[in-house]
Scaffold this motif. Structure first.
Motif, short mmCIF file in Angstrom:
data_model
loop_
_atom_site.label_atom_id
_atom_site.label_comp_id
_atom_site.label_asym_id
_atom_site.label_seq_id
_atom_site.Cartn_x
_atom_site.Cartn_y
_atom_site.Cartn_z
N LYS A 96 7.37 64.63 25.62
CA LYS A 96 7.67 65.77 24.73
C LYS A 96 6.80 65.72 23.49
CE LYS A 96 10.55 69.01 22.88
NZ LYS A 96 9.62 69.80 22.10
N MET A 97 6.61 64.55 22.93
CA MET A 97 5.76 64.40 21.74
C MET A 97 4.31 64.79 22.05
SD MET A 97 7.35 60.89 20.20
CE MET A 97 6.17 60.68 18.91
N ILE A 98 3.82 64.38 23.20
CA ILE A 98 2.45 64.72 23.60
C ILE A 98 2.32 66.23 23.78
CG2 ILE A 98 0.75 64.53 25.45
CD1 ILE A 98 1.73 61.59 25.78
N SER A 99 3.31 66.83 24.39
CA SER A 99 3.30 68.28 24.59
C SER A 99 3.31 69.02 23.25
CB SER A 99 4.52 68.69 25.43
OG SER A 99 4.54 70.07 25.64
N MET A 106 18.08 49.04 30.76
CA MET A 106 16.66 49.03 30.40
C MET A 106 15.88 50.06 31.21
SD MET A 106 16.33 47.13 27.85
CE MET A 106 14.57 47.31 27.75
N GLY A 107 16.21 50.21 32.49
CA GLY A 107 15.57 51.24 33.30
C GLY A 107 15.84 52.63 32.74
N GLU A 108 17.08 52.87 32.33
CA GLU A 108 17.44 54.16 31.72
C GLU A 108 16.71 54.35 30.39
OE1 GLU A 108 21.68 53.84 31.54
OE2 GLU A 108 21.92 54.25 33.68
N TYR A 109 16.60 53.26 29.63
CA TYR A 109 15.89 53.31 28.34
C TYR A 109 14.43 53.71 28.55
CZ TYR A 109 13.49 51.61 24.18
OH TYR A 109 12.68 51.50 23.08
N TYR A 110 13.76 53.08 29.52
CA TYR A 110 12.36 53.40 29.79
C TYR A 110 12.20 54.86 30.20
CZ TYR A 110 11.19 48.43 29.63
OH TYR A 110 11.01 47.14 29.24
N LYS A 111 13.10 55.35 31.03
CA LYS A 111 13.04 56.74 31.47
C LYS A 111 13.23 57.69 30.28
CE LYS A 111 14.92 59.92 34.89
NZ LYS A 111 13.69 60.28 35.54
N LYS A 112 14.19 57.40 29.44
CA LYS A 112 14.46 58.24 28.27
C LYS A 112 13.28 58.22 27.30
CE LYS A 112 17.70 58.88 24.47
NZ LYS A 112 18.85 58.36 23.75
N GLN A 113 12.75 57.05 27.05
CA GLN A 113 11.61 56.93 26.14
C GLN A 113 10.38 57.65 26.70
OE1 GLN A 113 11.60 55.64 22.97
NE2 GLN A 113 13.79 55.62 23.38
N GLY A 114 10.18 57.55 28.00
CA GLY A 114 9.06 58.25 28.64
C GLY A 114 9.17 59.75 28.48
N GLY A 115 10.38 60.27 28.66
CA GLY A 115 10.61 61.70 28.46
C GLY A 115 10.34 62.12 27.02
N GLY A 116 10.77 61.28 26.09
CA GLY A 116 10.53 61.57 24.68
C GLY A 116 9.06 61.55 24.32
N ALA A 175 -6.75 64.84 25.83
CA ALA A 175 -5.33 64.67 25.51
C ALA A 175 -4.45 65.31 26.59
CB ALA A 175 -5.03 65.25 24.14
N GLU A 176 -4.91 66.42 27.16
CA GLU A 176 -4.14 67.08 28.22
C GLU A 176 -3.96 66.19 29.44
OE1 GLU A 176 -5.15 71.79 27.40
OE2 GLU A 176 -6.49 70.63 28.69
N LYS A 177 -4.86 65.27 29.64
CA LYS A 177 -4.74 64.36 30.78
C LYS A 177 -3.54 63.42 30.63
CE LYS A 177 -9.61 64.59 31.77
NZ LYS A 177 -10.50 64.15 32.78
N MET A 178 -3.05 63.29 29.42
CA MET A 178 -1.89 62.43 29.16
C MET A 178 -0.57 63.15 29.43
SD MET A 178 -2.79 59.43 28.33
CE MET A 178 -1.24 58.84 27.71
N GLN A 179 -0.62 64.49 29.55
CA GLN A 179 0.61 65.24 29.75
C GLN A 179 1.37 64.75 30.97
OE1 GLN A 179 -0.79 69.42 29.44
NE2 GLN A 179 1.03 69.67 28.17
N GLU A 180 2.64 64.46 30.76
CA GLU A 180 3.59 64.05 31.80
C GLU A 180 3.23 62.74 32.49
OE1 GLU A 180 4.69 67.31 34.34
OE2 GLU A 180 4.70 68.70 32.65
N GLN A 181 2.24 62.04 32.01
CA GLN A 181 1.88 60.76 32.61
C GLN A 181 2.83 59.64 32.19
OE1 GLN A 181 -0.49 60.43 35.05
NE2 GLN A 181 -0.33 62.64 34.85
N ILE A 182 3.28 59.68 30.94
CA ILE A 182 4.19 58.64 30.46
C ILE A 182 5.51 58.72 31.22
CG2 ILE A 182 5.37 57.68 28.44
CD1 ILE A 182 2.28 57.53 28.29
N GLY A 183 5.98 59.94 31.47
CA GLY A 183 7.22 60.12 32.25
C GLY A 183 7.10 59.53 33.63
N ILE A 184 5.95 59.72 34.26
CA ILE A 184 5.72 59.16 35.59
C ILE A 184 5.77 57.64 35.53
CG2 ILE A 184 3.99 58.86 37.41
CD1 ILE A 184 3.12 61.79 36.78
N ILE A 185 5.15 57.08 34.52
CA ILE A 185 5.14 55.62 34.37
C ILE A 185 6.56 55.11 34.12
CG2 ILE A 185 4.37 53.71 32.89
CD1 ILE A 185 1.78 55.43 32.46
#
Length: 95
Positions: free
Chosen positions: A29-32, A16-26, A62-72
């Motif tokens: 990428k979508m936000i970017s 689940m930890g790996e899943y959250y990390k992968k989903q955050g990266g995805g 919207a730029e404020k969201m960049q890379e924030q999901i990955g951090i979370i």
């Protein structure tokens, strides 16, 4: 009859930890990609006027969201690891 055993599936927690990390990266990428499209619209289609001003404002937010999901999601993975470490540490005293 209900069981009073507490069983923690380490493998499931790690996955689940790996899943959250992968989903955050995805999601990052979508936000970017989304921001890239918005900037293209801004530079090539909606250049002047009230809509252009509103689009510029929207892009800035919207730029404020960049890379924030990955951090979370990294934080979520870290918390999973901490949880399992604490359970293992406490487990030494119980069994």
């Amino acid at each position: 009859m209900a069981s009073n055993n507490c069983v923690i599936d380490d493998d499931y927690c790690v996955k689940m930890g790996e899943y959250y990390k992968k989903q955050g990266g995805g999601l990052d990428k979508m936000i970017s990609d989304y921001l890239c499209l918005l900037r293209t619209v801004q530079s090539e289609a909606i250049i002047k006027g009230d809509v252009a001003k509103a689009l510029d404002c929207f892009i800035k937010y919207a730029e404020k969201m960049q890379e924030q999901i990955g951090i979370i999601s990294d934080t979520a993975q870290t918390q999973v690891t901490r949880f399992l470490d604490r359970v293992d540490e406490t487990d030494k005293y119980l069994f």
